[in-house]
Design a protein around this motif. Structure first.
Motif, PDB file in Angstrom:
ATOM      1  N   ALA A  48       0.872  -1.179   0.000  1.00  0.00           N
ATOM      2  CA  ALA A  48       0.000   0.000   0.000  1.00  0.00           C
ATOM      3  C   ALA A  48       0.906   1.226   0.000  1.00  0.00           C
ATOM      4  N   THR A  49       1.070   1.856  -1.141  1.00  0.00           N
ATOM      5  CA  THR A  49       2.082   2.904  -1.267  1.00  0.00           C
ATOM      6  C   THR A  49       1.675   4.215  -0.594  1.00  0.00           C
ATOM      7  N   ALA A  50       0.393   4.457  -0.409  1.00  0.00           N
ATOM      8  CA  ALA A  50      -0.109   5.620   0.331  1.00  0.00           C
ATOM      9  C   ALA A  50       0.637   6.912  -0.014  1.00  0.00           C
ATOM     10  N   VAL A  68       6.782  14.661  -2.970  1.00  0.00           N
ATOM     11  CA  VAL A  68       5.903  13.510  -2.804  1.00  0.00           C
ATOM     12  C   VAL A  68       6.640  12.444  -2.002  1.00  0.00           C
ATOM     13  N   THR A  69       5.894  11.711  -1.198  1.00  0.00           N
ATOM     14  CA  THR A  69       6.433  10.547  -0.507  1.00  0.00           C
ATOM     15  C   THR A  69       5.517   9.363  -0.768  1.00  0.00           C
ATOM     16  N   TYR A  70       6.105   8.170  -0.673  1.00  0.00           N
ATOM     17  CA  TYR A  70       5.306   6.949  -0.836  1.00  0.00           C
ATOM     18  C   TYR A  70       6.037   5.806  -0.138  1.00  0.00           C
ATOM     19  N   THR A  71       5.305   4.727   0.122  1.00  0.00           N
ATOM     20  CA  THR A  71       5.860   3.566   0.804  1.00  0.00           C
ATOM     21  C   THR A  71       6.290   2.521  -0.218  1.00  0.00           C
ATOM     22  N   SER A  72       7.461   1.926   0.024  1.00  0.00           N
ATOM     23  CA  SER A  72       7.955   0.843  -0.823  1.00  0.00           C
ATOM     24  C   SER A  72       8.115  -0.425   0.021  1.00  0.00           C
ATOM     25  N   VAL A  73       8.683  -1.448  -0.567  1.00  0.00           N
ATOM     26  CA  VAL A  73       8.833  -2.728   0.131  1.00  0.00           C
ATOM     27  C   VAL A  73       9.660  -2.543   1.398  1.00  0.00           C
ATOM     28  N   GLY A  74       9.355  -3.362   2.379  1.00  0.00           N
ATOM     29  CA  GLY A  74      10.027  -3.253   3.667  1.00  0.00           C
ATOM     30  C   GLY A  74       9.494  -2.126   4.523  1.00  0.00           C
ATOM     31  N   GLY A  75       8.430  -1.471   4.056  1.00  0.00           N
ATOM     32  CA  GLY A  75       7.833  -0.384   4.814  1.00  0.00           C
ATOM     33  C   GLY A  75       8.596   0.918   4.748  1.00  0.00           C
ATOM     34  N   LEU A  76       9.617   1.019   3.874  1.00  0.00           N
ATOM     35  CA  LEU A  76      10.389   2.257   3.777  1.00  0.00           C
ATOM     36  C   LEU A  76       9.564   3.351   3.103  1.00  0.00           C
TER      37      LEU A  76
END
Length: 333
Positions: A48-50, A68-76
């Motif tokens: 869920a990149t949010a 802009v910010t977004y979520t990638s794998v590992g919750g980063l």
């Protein structure tokens, strides 16, 4: 072939002519190459990149530019820039634009996008300046490229590829109209990818498994034909890998999974490549190996040099921009 005066203790053409370069092959893949990357892609698509868009930072070249910010794998949580049409109309196309090693501290020459009326997401992949620094991931290219390299499952390059997939997810969450509708007879995707150097190599690794992209432009792509790259001196991140390999020859088995030329053999969307004949940072044979291996329609725009300042570079850059616009006009419109 170019004959540039240079300070390097090696020949940045590595003695290759254009005819030689056009025959440079991709190395064979490990048996589970496709399975490895498809599993990685499936995991990235589940994130869920949010995306969160920040305040307006700039307006130029027909684009309003936001953080802009977004979520990638590992919750980063990663950062970058989002460009949207200044006129306020819904974008007709979208682009994810990868950066070279060292990251980016501003959108810079990556804007405007090659097509007008487009939305653009310019991510900084994990560990890279300026918006995705991480305390456990080195920011310097010679250290970043070695981070986790002892295993295919921990190598940072795999997660950087996932950062691009998640960037596409974030862009489509912000602009769902850019996605192709599922099912027979649906419209084709309206996403394009551009990447240079590191971004070119990451793009070649990412795009074969992601059907949300319709076309790609890869400039002086890195990570092509690792077995050959390990024999060629350079000034870039590849030299750090060569040095590591001398002490840890077993890393060659890991690098088989991160070969951009091997991945290009699975890349079937139209792709414009711009490899260089002379390049001290990314050896030209590896760049051309990516182009030569492409499985789909391919356009070739040969550059005199990459990662090197020389008289005439401005004209070369302009010619490449024009070729990129024409390519995406043909493949995305």
């Amino acid at each position: 072939m170019p004959a540039f005066a240079h300070p390097f203790p090696f020949d940045p053409t590595h003695g290759h002519t254009l005819d030689d370069l056009l025959t440079t092959p991709a190395p064979p893949p490990p048996p589970d190459f496709a399975t490895f990357w498809q599993k990685r892609y499936t995991a990235a698509r589940a994130v869920a990149t949010a995306p969160v868009v920040g305040p307006l930072e700039d307006e130029r070249d027909g684009q309003r530019v936001y953080g802009v910010t977004y979520t990638s794998v590992g919750g980063l949580r990663l950062g970058g820039w989002l460009g949207v049409p200044a006129e306020g109309e819904p974008p007709a196309h979208g682009f994810v634009i990868g950066h070279g090693y060292g990251g980016r501290d501003a959108p810079g020459p990556d804007l405007p996008p090659p097509l007008p009326h487009s939305a653009t997401l310019l991510p900084c992949v994990r560990g890279m300046a300026t918006r995705s620094r991480h305390p456990r991931i080195p920011a310097r290219s010679d250290a970043h490229v070695l981070h986790g390299i002892s295993s295919r499952d921990t190598y940072v390059i795999a997660d950087c590829v996932a950062d691009l997939w998640c960037a596409a997810s974030a862009l489509l969450e912000l602009f769902p109209g850019l996605a192709a509708a599922p099912g027979p007879g649906s419209g084709r995707p309206r996403l394009g990818y551009l990447g240079e150097s590191l971004g070119g190599g990451l793009g070649a690794l990412a795009l074969p498994w992601d059907d949300r992209f319709a076309a790609a432009h890869l400039t002086v792509p890195t990570f092509g034909n690792h077995p050959l790259r390990l024999t060629l001196p350079c000034t870039g991140s590849g030299e750090a890998v060569r040095t590591y390999h001398r002490e840890h020859p077993e890393v060659a088995d890991v690098l088989r999974y991160f070969d951009a030329a091997t991945a290009a053999a699975h890349l079937r969307v139209p792709t414009l490549t711009a490899p260089a004949l002379f390049d001290p940072a990314v050896p030209p044979p590896g760049q051309f190996a990516v182009h030569n291996a492409l499985a789909g329609p391919r356009d070739l725009h040969v550059l005199a040099a990459g990662h090197f300042a020389y008289e005439g570079i401005s004209e070369q850059t302009q010619a490449l921009s024009k070729a990129s616009r024409a390519f995406f006009e043909r493949t995305l419109t």
